[in-house]
Design a protein around this motif. Structure first.
Motif, short mmCIF file in Angstrom:
data_model
loop_
_atom_site.label_atom_id
_atom_site.label_comp_id
_atom_site.label_asym_id
_atom_site.label_seq_id
_atom_site.Cartn_x
_atom_site.Cartn_y
_atom_site.Cartn_z
N ILE A 38 0.68 -1.19 0.13
CA ILE A 38 -0.14 0.02 -0.12
C ILE A 38 0.57 1.22 0.44
CG2 ILE A 38 -1.72 1.44 1.62
CD1 ILE A 38 -2.56 -1.28 2.75
N CYS A 39 0.68 2.04 -0.98
CA CYS A 39 1.13 3.56 -0.70
C CYS A 39 0.26 5.03 0.25
CB CYS A 39 1.89 4.18 -2.53
SG CYS A 39 3.38 2.60 -2.43
N PRO A 147 9.11 -9.17 9.47
CA PRO A 147 8.14 -8.44 10.77
C PRO A 147 6.12 -8.60 9.57
CG PRO A 147 8.66 -6.84 8.79
CD PRO A 147 9.32 -8.22 8.84
N GLU A 148 5.16 -8.37 10.74
CA GLU A 148 4.03 -8.59 10.40
C GLU A 148 3.71 -7.16 9.01
OE1 GLU A 148 1.10 -10.14 13.63
OE2 GLU A 148 2.65 -8.88 14.44
N VAL A 149 4.04 -6.42 9.36
CA VAL A 149 3.84 -4.83 8.75
C VAL A 149 5.07 -4.19 8.27
CG1 VAL A 149 3.27 -2.88 8.82
CG2 VAL A 149 1.22 -4.79 9.59
N VAL A 182 3.12 -3.93 3.19
CA VAL A 182 3.86 -3.06 3.07
C VAL A 182 3.05 -1.27 3.35
CG1 VAL A 182 5.66 -1.86 1.66
CG2 VAL A 182 5.88 -3.80 1.93
N LEU A 183 3.21 -0.28 3.90
CA LEU A 183 2.90 0.99 4.09
C LEU A 183 3.71 1.60 3.60
CD1 LEU A 183 0.21 1.23 7.02
CD2 LEU A 183 0.14 2.06 4.32
N PHE A 184 3.97 2.41 2.33
CA PHE A 184 4.85 3.47 1.64
C PHE A 184 4.49 4.12 1.41
CE2 PHE A 184 7.87 4.51 -1.87
CZ PHE A 184 9.08 4.01 -1.62
N VAL A 185 5.38 5.38 2.27
CA VAL A 185 5.22 7.00 1.91
C VAL A 185 5.71 7.37 1.38
CG1 VAL A 185 5.33 9.04 3.50
CG2 VAL A 185 4.63 7.30 4.76
#
Length: 246
Positions: A38-39, A147-149, A182-185
């Motif tokens: 996810i971005c 990691p989980e996230v 993944v959380l990608f900024v």
């Protein structure tokens, strides 16, 4: 990993001198699905880093909840910052070993170094690394803890375009080998399209989710610049307010 539900009712920074309280986040709801990339895209200063710090349990001062499966808890986190934060007195390998127990180290680190093309540089100290190589070390260190996230806060923002593209390609190769949520900024819509399964657009403060868009381009076509640009133009045409978020 089961899905993770993030519900942040409010995140308020206290008053500073004569300034009033600052409501940074309000009524933000976001669901993370297993192994999804996810971005997060939003204007500068809207609270994206604050959101990542809340998810990582680095900032517990908020109203809301994080639910992992059916449990109220924070997930196991890997965090990649804009600055790689490598210890200068330790080699590449030693910086990665810091996050692992000794019995795990070789089996985990060696294939990660190979995938990220750093095997030949594993005994080098950070001062001798290029900026792009330092970013690759930080990626390995985050993946190593399984990691989980995986949280990534604009990790390629200071790289020139060719280097950023190379590191993105290596990141995707590693992620496809070892899927993680993944959380990608990012502020770069092209980068978001190249990387994401889903792009989440965030408002200015108080930050909340404006829209969520699935990227329809198949993974094996993500190196097609024409396809990426065509979808970018389609987004800007269909959602003109997106320009205000970049």
């Amino acid at each position: 990993m089961t899905h993770i539900q993030i519900n942040i009712n409010s995140k308020i920074y206290p008053a500073v001198q004569k300034a009033g309280q600052h409501l940074a986040i309000a009524d933000l709801k976001l669901t993370l699905h297993s192994n999804e990339f996810i971005c997060l895209v939003g204007p500068s200063g809207c609270g994206k880093t604050t959101l990542l710090n809340i998810i990582a349990d680095l900032d517990p001062d908020y109203e809301g909840e994080i639910i992992v499966g059916r449990q109220h808890a924070h997930p196991k986190i890997g965090y990649i910052f804009q600055n790689p934060r490598l210890l200068p007195w330790r080699t590449v390998r030693e910086n990665i070993e810091l996050v692992l127990e000794s019995k795990q180290r070789a089996d985990i680190i060696d294939p990660l170094l190979e995938t990220m093309q750093l095997t030949q540089s594993q005994h080098v100290y950070p001062e001798r690394l290029s900026v792009g190589m330092s970013r690759r070390v930080s990626i390995i260190r985050a993946f190593a803890v399984d990691p989980e996230v995986l949280l990534m806060d604009e990790p390629f923002v200071s790289l020139d375009a060719p280097t950023a593209r190379q590191v993105r390609e290596l990141l995707l190769k590693l992620w496809q080998q070892r899927p993680h949520t993944v959380l990608f900024v990012t502020h770069d819509l092209r980068e978001a399209i190249a990387l994401a399964d889903r792009i989440v657009f965030l408002s200015a403060a108080p930050m909340h989710v404006i829209s969520e868009i699935t990227v329809p381009i198949p993974r094996n076509d993500r190196d097609n610049e024409a396809a990426l640009e065509s979808f970018r133009q389609q987004l800007l045409q269909n959602y003109p307010d997106i320009k205000k978020l970049l």
